[in-house]
Write a protein that holds these residues in place. Structure first.
Motif, PDB file in Angstrom:
ATOM      1  N   GLN A   1       7.734  -3.297  18.224  1.00 37.07           N
ATOM      2  CA  GLN A   1       9.024  -3.052  18.887  1.00 37.07           C
ATOM      3  C   GLN A   1      10.195  -3.564  18.062  1.00 37.07           C
ATOM      4  O   GLN A   1      11.259  -2.961  18.059  1.00 37.07           O
ATOM      5  N   HIS A   2       9.991  -4.686  17.385  1.00 35.31           N
ATOM      6  CA  HIS A   2      11.120  -5.279  16.661  1.00 35.31           C
ATOM      7  C   HIS A   2      11.171  -4.875  15.195  1.00 35.31           C
ATOM      8  O   HIS A   2      12.245  -4.882  14.590  1.00 35.31           O
ATOM      9  N   VAL A   3      10.050  -4.509  14.621  1.00 37.22           N
ATOM     10  CA  VAL A   3      10.048  -4.135  13.196  1.00 37.22           C
ATOM     11  C   VAL A   3      10.340  -2.643  13.009  1.00 37.22           C
ATOM     12  O   VAL A   3      11.044  -2.263  12.061  1.00 37.22           O
ATOM     13  N   LEU A   4       9.813  -1.793  13.882  1.00 34.87           N
ATOM     14  CA  LEU A   4       9.983  -0.347  13.652  1.00 34.87           C
ATOM     15  C   LEU A   4      11.454   0.083  13.563  1.00 34.87           C
ATOM     16  O   LEU A   4      11.787   0.897  12.684  1.00 34.87           O
ATOM     17  N   PRO A   5      12.355  -0.426  14.428  1.00 34.66           N
ATOM     18  CA  PRO A   5      13.753   0.001  14.279  1.00 34.66           C
ATOM     19  C   PRO A   5      14.339  -0.362  12.907  1.00 34.66           C
ATOM     20  O   PRO A   5      15.168   0.384  12.368  1.00 34.66           O
ATOM     21  N   VAL A   6      13.895  -1.484  12.349  1.00 33.01           N
ATOM     22  CA  VAL A   6      14.359  -1.866  11.003  1.00 33.01           C
ATOM     23  C   VAL A   6      13.873  -0.817   9.997  1.00 33.01           C
ATOM     24  O   VAL A   6      14.638  -0.315   9.158  1.00 33.01           O
ATOM     25  N   MET A   7      12.617  -0.463  10.107  1.00 33.33           N
ATOM     26  CA  MET A   7      12.032   0.484   9.135  1.00 33.33           C
ATOM     27  C   MET A   7      12.600   1.891   9.307  1.00 33.33           C
ATOM     28  O   MET A   7      12.875   2.569   8.320  1.00 33.33           O
ATOM     29  N   THR A   8      12.770   2.347  10.541  1.00 29.98           N
ATOM     30  CA  THR A   8      13.317   3.699  10.722  1.00 29.98           C
ATOM     31  C   THR A   8      14.757   3.734  10.211  1.00 29.98           C
ATOM     32  O   THR A   8      15.187   4.730   9.640  1.00 29.98           O
ATOM     33  N   GLY A   9      15.478   2.623  10.381  1.00 27.22           N
ATOM     34  CA  GLY A   9      16.847   2.541   9.842  1.00 27.22           C
ATOM     35  C   GLY A   9      16.851   2.632   8.320  1.00 27.22           C
ATOM     36  O   GLY A   9      17.750   3.231   7.730  1.00 27.22           O
ATOM     37  N   GLN A  10      15.856   2.047   7.691  1.00 29.77           N
ATOM     38  CA  GLN A  10      15.749   2.093   6.212  1.00 29.77           C
ATOM     39  C   GLN A  10      15.239   3.446   5.722  1.00 29.77           C
ATOM     40  O   GLN A  10      15.301   3.744   4.549  1.00 29.77           O
ATOM     41  N   LYS A  11      14.626   4.194   6.644  1.00 24.57           N
ATOM     42  CA  LYS A  11      13.942   5.452   6.299  1.00 24.57           C
ATOM     43  C   LYS A  11      12.743   5.207   5.386  1.00 24.57           C
ATOM     44  O   LYS A  11      12.368   6.073   4.582  1.00 24.57           O
ATOM     45  N   CYS A  12      12.130   4.048   5.518  1.00 25.40           N
ATOM     46  CA  CYS A  12      10.850   3.809   4.851  1.00 25.40           C
ATOM     47  C   CYS A  12      10.214   2.545   5.394  1.00 25.40           C
ATOM     48  O   CYS A  12      10.907   1.648   5.883  1.00 25.40           O
ATOM     49  N   GLY A  13       8.888   2.511   5.318  1.00 26.66           N
ATOM     50  CA  GLY A  13       8.163   1.330   5.737  1.00 26.66           C
ATOM     51  C   GLY A  13       6.704   1.658   5.989  1.00 26.66           C
ATOM     52  O   GLY A  13       6.344   2.805   6.245  1.00 26.66           O
ATOM     53  N   SER A  14       5.867   0.628   5.894  1.00 27.09           N
ATOM     54  CA  SER A  14       4.446   0.797   6.172  1.00 27.09           C
ATOM     55  C   SER A  14       3.980  -0.356   7.060  1.00 27.09           C
ATOM     56  O   SER A  14       4.183  -1.525   6.721  1.00 27.09           O
ATOM     57  N   VAL A  15       3.359   0.012   8.195  1.00 27.08           N
ATOM     58  CA  VAL A  15       2.785  -0.989   9.092  1.00 27.08           C
ATOM     59  C   VAL A  15       1.273  -0.894   9.002  1.00 27.08           C
ATOM     60  O   VAL A  15       0.710   0.214   9.017  1.00 27.08           O
ATOM     61  N   ILE A  16       0.628  -2.045   8.903  1.00 24.35           N
ATOM     62  CA  ILE A  16      -0.829  -2.087   8.956  1.00 24.35           C
ATOM     63  C   ILE A  16      -1.199  -2.960  10.152  1.00 24.35           C
ATOM     64  O   ILE A  16      -0.940  -4.172  10.170  1.00 24.35           O
ATOM     65  N   ASN A  17      -1.771  -2.329  11.165  1.00 25.38           N
ATOM     66  CA  ASN A  17      -2.215  -3.071  12.352  1.00 25.38           C
ATOM     67  C   ASN A  17      -3.636  -3.551  12.142  1.00 25.38           C
ATOM     68  O   ASN A  17      -4.504  -2.780  11.709  1.00 25.38           O
ATOM     69  N   MET A  18      -3.883  -4.819  12.501  1.00 28.75           N
ATOM     70  CA  MET A  18      -5.239  -5.362  12.362  1.00 28.75           C
ATOM     71  C   MET A  18      -6.044  -5.056  13.620  1.00 28.75           C
ATOM     72  O   MET A  18      -5.774  -5.590  14.684  1.00 28.75           O
ATOM     73  N   SER A  19      -7.031  -4.165  13.489  1.00 27.43           N
ATOM     74  CA  SER A  19      -7.996  -3.977  14.564  1.00 27.43           C
ATOM     75  C   SER A  19      -9.287  -4.642  14.109  1.00 27.43           C
ATOM     76  O   SER A  19      -9.264  -5.798  13.642  1.00 27.43           O
ATOM     77  N   SER A  20     -10.404  -3.942  14.162  1.00 25.50           N
ATOM     78  CA  SER A  20     -11.715  -4.531  13.858  1.00 25.50           C
ATOM     79  C   SER A  20     -12.752  -3.432  13.990  1.00 25.50           C
ATOM     80  O   SER A  20     -12.477  -2.381  14.585  1.00 25.50           O
ATOM     81  N   ILE A  21     -13.950  -3.687  13.494  1.00 28.50           N
ATOM     82  CA  ILE A  21     -15.080  -2.830  13.852  1.00 28.50           C
ATOM     83  C   ILE A  21     -15.207  -2.818  15.384  1.00 28.50           C
ATOM     84  O   ILE A  21     -15.624  -1.819  15.991  1.00 28.50           O
ATOM     85  N   ALA A  22     -14.755  -3.926  15.995  1.00 26.88           N
ATOM     86  CA  ALA A  22     -14.762  -4.040  17.461  1.00 26.88           C
ATOM     87  C   ALA A  22     -13.721  -3.133  18.119  1.00 26.88           C
ATOM     88  O   ALA A  22     -13.662  -3.052  19.340  1.00 26.88           O
ATOM     89  N   GLY A  23     -12.904  -2.459  17.317  1.00 27.53           N
ATOM     90  CA  GLY A  23     -11.986  -1.454  17.841  1.00 27.53           C
ATOM     91  C   GLY A  23     -12.547  -0.050  17.735  1.00 27.53           C
ATOM     92  O   GLY A  23     -11.904   0.919  18.150  1.00 27.53           O
ATOM     93  N   LEU A  24     -13.765   0.052  17.172  1.00 27.81           N
ATOM     94  CA  LEU A  24     -14.407   1.366  16.986  1.00 27.81           C
ATOM     95  C   LEU A  24     -15.728   1.467  17.732  1.00 27.81           C
ATOM     96  O   LEU A  24     -16.210   2.563  18.013  1.00 27.81           O
TER      97      LEU A  24
END
Ligand code: NAI
Length: 256
Positions: A123-146
């Protein structure tokens, strides 16, 4: 050519384990890095471990707190002026017990850190990135997310939720040249796995570790650097056409 030259990376849960190893790799690839974690003393130890380089900022914050989230994003922007990479990594394992015996307070805490914390970060990082028109987010899940497995239902639930969060966010921000992916490690040699091994069979964690390693096709646990290498790929422009994807990094475990 350094793969993160001129980039600013924000890493939650950065004082230990996978987050700390990723910070080391990112710094070596030319990034400036903010480490967020719960306690100042752990962050000081982490900074020392990294050689206290220029271009490293540490912030004590709880990712499940709205106020703390606002603060770690604002302080990163004050110091570095932008956020190119967000490794949304902080997480806890919860208790080992059959679903029927799990305490609802423990379920709530796991969801608060692993899901609410990841959501607030976005919620707080995406507006910064969309404003810059670039960015990469890597969310940490797990094998436990599959996949499911017994006696860790809150953790499994939380890590599956991270997949939904990743897909929802990826579709929303793709037109702004912002990418959101998730990574899915099998057991990795960190404090968290040591705690789970003891939880599965108190006093016999080493045996549990050996049994678990045998279930991984490549025959061993991951090391934090195995995960960091994938995170670096997803953070860098080498993955410019990849978004909304789930990446196992699991010695073949999800294939079976
Ligand atoms: P770790 O326990 O070594 O590191 C996690 C870090 O997150 C710690 O420094 C901790 O203080 C911090 N943290 C915990 N709650 C926090 C909060 N509310 N706010 C800010 N920081 C907080 O564990 P590890 O293994 O490095 O875990 C990192 C991530 O990787 C977690 O999301 C975990 O679920 C995930 N993961 C770990 C695997 C493993 O086998 N170790 C496998 C798959 C995923």
């Amino acid at each position: 050519m350094k793969r993160l030259k001129d980039k600013v990376a924000l890493i939650t849960g950065g004082a230990a384990g996978i987050g700390l190893e990723t910070a080391r790799l990112f710094l070596s690839e030319g990034a400036r890095v903010t480490l967020v974690d719960l306690h100042d003393d752990d962050l000081s130890d982490a900074a020392r471990d990294l050689g206290s380089p220029d271009g490293l900022l540490t912030i004590a914050a709880d990712v499940s707190s709205v106020e703390d989230c606002k603060r770690y994003v604002a302080q990163t922007l004050e110091t570095f002026g932008r956020i190119d990479v967000f490794f949304n990594n902080a997480g806890i394992e919860g208790k080992v017990a059959p679903l029927a015996d799990q305490k609802i307070e423990d379920f709530d805490r796991v969801m608060a850190v692993n899901v609410r914390g990841a959501f607030l970060g976005l919620q707080h990082v995406l507006p910064v990135m969309t404003g810059q028109k670039c960015g990469s987010v890597i969310n940490m899940s797990s094998i436990a997310g599959l996949k499911g497995s017994p006696n860790v239902a809150p953790y499994i639930t939380s890590k599956h939720a991270v997949v939904g969060l990743t897909r929802a966010a990826a579709i929303e921000v793709a037109r702004h040249n912002v990418r959101v992916n998730s990574v899915h490690p099998s057991p990795v040699n960190t404090r968290m796995m040591r705690s789970l091994e003891e939880g599965f069979n108190p006093g016999r964690g080493d045996e549990v570790k050996q049994q678990l390693a045998e279930t991984i096709p490549l025959g061993r646990y991951g090391e934090s650097l195995d995960i960091a290498n994938l995170v670096l790929f997803l953070a860098s422009d080498d993955s410019a056409f990849i978004t909304g994807a789930q990446y196992p990094v699991d010695g073949g475990m999800a294939a079976g």
